[in-house]
Design a protein around this motif. Structure first.
Motif, PDB file in Angstrom:
ATOM      1  N   MET A 102       3.795   5.391  -9.296  1.00 45.84           N
ATOM      2  CA  MET A 102       3.113   6.141  -8.242  1.00 45.84           C
ATOM      3  C   MET A 102       4.081   7.039  -7.485  1.00 45.84           C
ATOM      4  O   MET A 102       3.742   8.186  -7.154  1.00 45.84           O
ATOM      5  CB  MET A 102       2.406   5.185  -7.281  1.00 45.84           C
ATOM      6  N   ALA A 122      -9.844   5.327  -6.830  1.00 42.84           N
ATOM      7  CA  ALA A 122      -9.198   4.015  -7.000  1.00 42.84           C
ATOM      8  C   ALA A 122     -10.209   2.921  -7.296  1.00 42.84           C
ATOM      9  O   ALA A 122     -11.293   2.903  -6.715  1.00 42.84           O
ATOM     10  CB  ALA A 122      -8.428   3.654  -5.729  1.00 42.84           C
ATOM     11  N   TYR A 130      -2.674   1.490  -3.210  1.00 42.83           N
ATOM     12  CA  TYR A 130      -2.591   2.934  -3.026  1.00 42.83           C
ATOM     13  C   TYR A 130      -2.312   3.297  -1.566  1.00 42.83           C
ATOM     14  O   TYR A 130      -1.625   4.289  -1.293  1.00 42.83           O
ATOM     15  CB  TYR A 130      -3.855   3.616  -3.543  1.00 42.83           C
ATOM     16  N   HIS A 133       1.152   3.844  -0.659  1.00 41.19           N
ATOM     17  CA  HIS A 133       1.719   5.121  -1.087  1.00 41.19           C
ATOM     18  C   HIS A 133       1.142   6.300  -0.295  1.00 41.19           C
ATOM     19  O   HIS A 133       1.249   7.444  -0.716  1.00 41.19           O
ATOM     20  CB  HIS A 133       1.493   5.316  -2.590  1.00 41.19           C
ATOM     21  N   PHE A 135      -2.130   6.823   0.680  1.00 42.50           N
ATOM     22  CA  PHE A 135      -3.514   7.213   0.428  1.00 42.50           C
ATOM     23  C   PHE A 135      -4.443   6.485   1.398  1.00 42.50           C
ATOM     24  O   PHE A 135      -4.241   5.303   1.692  1.00 42.50           O
ATOM     25  CB  PHE A 135      -3.927   6.872  -1.008  1.00 42.50           C
ATOM     26  N   ARG A 154      -4.355  11.547  -0.127  1.00 43.94           N
ATOM     27  CA  ARG A 154      -3.021  11.545   0.481  1.00 43.94           C
ATOM     28  C   ARG A 154      -2.786  12.948   1.001  1.00 43.94           C
ATOM     29  O   ARG A 154      -2.677  13.897   0.226  1.00 43.94           O
ATOM     30  CB  ARG A 154      -1.952  11.171  -0.544  1.00 43.94           C
TER      31      ARG A 154
END
Length: 163
Positions: A102, A122, A130, A133, A135, A154
């Motif tokens: 990712m 997702a 996620y 990261h 999102f 994101r």
């Protein structure tokens, strides 16, 4: 995976750049993860793998593909860039490879489409992964191929600072 991440070789490019071997290996890994392991019969071959601007991010351990993601340009799946078909081989799990994948996928999207936010659809049970990261959910949960999903976005970090 032997636990030594230094043996990984990363590759990112168009279908032409990663070649027939790369595209075939990605399709095979995606089938192993999504169709066989998750028991989800769906049309993975959707024409997007060869579309203009699409990039394939591949992680190889010697001659074996152990992780992949498909990076889509803005306008192909969403108004933003998109990361999809994220898959890690069963044998390579539990060693942080999904996070490394990712990180590199986000980095490649930002290099290719510098002004675009990044979207992904997702599987709902991976929402926390996620979110780690950057999102955030941007849709209500929905069923796709019988599996609960949620769209996540994101926002570009530099865009966030300007708002």
């Amino acid at each position: 995976m032997s636990g030594d991440r230094a043996v990984l070789r990363w590759q990112c490019g168009s279908a032409e750049e990663v070649g027939l071997t790369g595209v075939y290996a990605a399709l095979q890994l995606r089938a192993e993860v999504f169709v066989v392991e998750q028991r989800c019969a769906y049309a993975d071959v959707d024409g997007r793998d060869l579309a203009k601007g699409v990039r394939h991010l591949l992680a190889w351990q010697e001659a074996t593909l152990v992780a992949c993601a498909r990076l889509l340009p803005p306008g192909l799946a969403f108004d933003s860039a998109a990361i999809g078909r994220v898959a890690v081989a069963f044998s390579a799990r539990g060693q942080g490879l999904a996070h490394a994948l990712m990180y590199r996928a986000i980095e490649q999207c930002e290099l290719a489409w510098s002004d675009a936010d990044i979207m992904l659809g997702a599987q709902a049970h991976l929402q926390r992964f996620y979110a780690a990261h950057g999102f955030a959910p941007c849709s209500e949960p929905y069923l796709e191929d019988g599996i609960p999903h949620i769209d996540m976005r994101r926002v570009r970090q530099d865009k966030e600072r300007r708002l």
